[in-house]
Design an enzyme around this catalytic site. Structure first.
Site, PDB file in Angstrom:
ATOM      1  N   SER A   5       2.976  -2.203  10.175  1.00  0.00           N
ATOM      2  CA  SER A   5       4.420  -2.304  10.424  1.00  0.00           C
ATOM      3  C   SER A   5       5.018  -3.671  10.101  1.00  0.00           C
ATOM      4  O   SER A   5       5.980  -4.086  10.749  1.00  0.00           O
ATOM      5  CB  SER A   5       4.744  -1.894  11.864  1.00  0.00           C
ATOM      6  OG  SER A   5       4.352  -0.549  12.092  1.00  0.00           O
ATOM      7  N   HIS A  18      -9.620   1.653   4.218  1.00  0.00           N
ATOM      8  CA  HIS A  18      -8.394   1.759   5.021  1.00  0.00           C
ATOM      9  C   HIS A  18      -8.664   2.699   6.209  1.00  0.00           C
ATOM     10  O   HIS A  18      -9.429   3.656   6.081  1.00  0.00           O
ATOM     11  CB  HIS A  18      -7.247   2.288   4.158  1.00  0.00           C
ATOM     12  CG  HIS A  18      -5.928   2.210   4.847  1.00  0.00           C
ATOM     13  ND1 HIS A  18      -5.525   3.143   5.774  1.00  0.00           N
ATOM     14  CD2 HIS A  18      -4.940   1.286   4.783  1.00  0.00           C
ATOM     15  CE1 HIS A  18      -4.333   2.795   6.240  1.00  0.00           C
ATOM     16  NE2 HIS A  18      -3.950   1.668   5.658  1.00  0.00           N
ATOM     17  N   ASN A  63       0.882  -1.168   0.000  1.00  0.00           N
ATOM     18  CA  ASN A  63       0.000   0.000   0.000  1.00  0.00           C
ATOM     19  C   ASN A  63       0.919   1.216   0.000  1.00  0.00           C
ATOM     20  O   ASN A  63       1.510   1.539   1.024  1.00  0.00           O
ATOM     21  CB  ASN A  63      -0.886  -0.032   1.256  1.00  0.00           C
ATOM     22  CG  ASN A  63      -1.698   1.240   1.423  1.00  0.00           C
ATOM     23  OD1 ASN A  63      -1.775   2.065   0.515  1.00  0.00           O
ATOM     24  ND2 ASN A  63      -2.300   1.405   2.590  1.00  0.00           N
ATOM     25  N   LYS A 117       0.226   4.297  -0.307  1.00  0.00           N
ATOM     26  CA  LYS A 117      -0.359   5.511   0.291  1.00  0.00           C
ATOM     27  C   LYS A 117      -0.067   6.721  -0.602  1.00  0.00           C
ATOM     28  O   LYS A 117      -0.019   6.577  -1.813  1.00  0.00           O
ATOM     29  CB  LYS A 117       0.159   5.695   1.718  1.00  0.00           C
ATOM     30  CG  LYS A 117      -0.007   4.414   2.543  1.00  0.00           C
ATOM     31  CD  LYS A 117       0.129   4.619   4.003  1.00  0.00           C
ATOM     32  CE  LYS A 117      -0.105   3.286   4.714  1.00  0.00           C
ATOM     33  NZ  LYS A 117      -0.142   3.415   6.149  1.00  0.00           N
TER      34      LYS A 117
HETATM   35  P1  PGA Z   1       2.585   0.213   7.569  1.00  0.00           P
HETATM   36  O1  PGA Z   1       1.184   0.486   6.858  1.00  0.00           O
HETATM   37  O2  PGA Z   1       3.105  -1.091   7.035  1.00  0.00           O
HETATM   38  O3  PGA Z   1       3.459   1.375   7.171  1.00  0.00           O
HETATM   39  O4  PGA Z   1       2.332   0.152   9.035  1.00  0.00           O
HETATM   40  C1  PGA Z   1       0.275  -0.553   6.619  1.00  0.00           C
HETATM   41  C2  PGA Z   1      -1.021  -0.009   6.050  1.00  0.00           C
HETATM   42  O5  PGA Z   1      -1.484   1.047   6.504  1.00  0.00           O
HETATM   43  O6  PGA Z   1      -1.602  -0.621   5.147  1.00  0.00           O
END
Ligand code: PGA
Length: 250
Positions: free
Chosen positions: A213, A95, A10, A12
């Site tokens: 994470s 999300h 993802n 973002k």
């Molecule tokens: P992250 O994000 O791996 O940076 O914690 C995961 C997500 O929001 O899909």
């Protein structure tokens, strides 16, 4: 039949179109793994160049959101047929950042789920509790509600194809991964919820990811859990480490 793992990035709100193509070219040789579906969910403006750059590879392209109408006066929104025409196969829906910053409700997400299936897009529906909810002991009640409303009115055949991403909000972008036990417990609970709403065969077929994470060090243990069928990966999906996450089993 064993469920095939699905490991999705993802991105973002990161990567300009030219940066996106560069990243795909860097990651392409690193993310080959026949045992998993590999999806890059990218910003809308990156979809066309990323789809082009992914041609001939095992990478499938996903979107990070879409609207539930076909077309019309909805300034700034993207419709499902636009995504399909651009080569998109998966779409992240609901999300926690969409819910939290842009006010998306379970009812909105349900409408989007229906639209996605109408256009043969596979939804990756996100759910997950806040730290406060976890501390109050209402994690599973809250997630069951998100799942039940999100899936309302979908057939068992549709539900079987869907992907659910369990993403505890307190673990997203914080470097604080849920323990394998916490992640497995909730993913199991989600599968039980699907069994109640539909039936055992649907619960057995649906793929449930963990997100929050995930990194190269934590992926193998998480993805080895009985009810965890892969991951939705934010920060680490923008780095060569994503290759290690996809090849967690090597
Ligand atoms: P992250 O994000 O791996 O940076 O914690 C995961 C997500 O929001 O899909």
């Amino acid at each position: 039949m064993a469920r095939k793992k699905i490991i999705a990035g993802n991105w973002k709100m990161n990567m300009t179109p030219s940066e996106a193509v560069e990243l795909v070219n860097t990651l392409k040789p690193l993310v080959a793994n026949e045992e998993a579906d590999v999806v890059f969910c990218v910003p809308a403006i990156d979809i066309v160049p990323v789809a082009e750059a992914c041609k001939g590879s095992n990478i499938q392209v996903g979107a990070e959101n879409m609207y539930f109408e076909e077309k019309g006066a909805y300034t700034g929104e993207i419709s499902p047929n636009m995504l399909v025409d651009a080569g998109v196969k998966y779409v992240i829906l609901g999300h926690s950042e969409r819910r939290g910053y842009f006010g998306e409700t379970d009812a909105d997400i349900n409408k989007k789920m229906h639209k996605a299936f109408e256009h043969n897009l596979i939804p990756i529906m996100c759910c997950g509790e806040s730290l406060e909810q976890r501390e109050q002991g209402v994690t599973m009640d809250f997630i069951r509600q998100q799942v039940k409303i999100g899936f309302q009115g979908l057939t068992a055949d549709q539900a079987k194809q869907a992907v659910i991403a369990y993403e505890p909000i307190w673990a997203i972008g914080t470097g604080k991964t849920a323990t394998t036990e916490q992640a497995q417990e909730v993913c199991k609970g989600i599968r039980e919820c699907i069994a109640e709403v539909y039936d055992a065969a649907t619960a057995e077929a649906i793929r449930i990811q963990y997100g929050g994470s995930v990194n190269a060090a934590t992926a193998a243990d998480l993805f080895a859990q009985e009810d965890i069928d892969g991951g939705l990966v934010g920060g680490a999906a923008l780095k060569p480490d994503f290759g290690k996450i996809v090849n967690y089993n090597k």
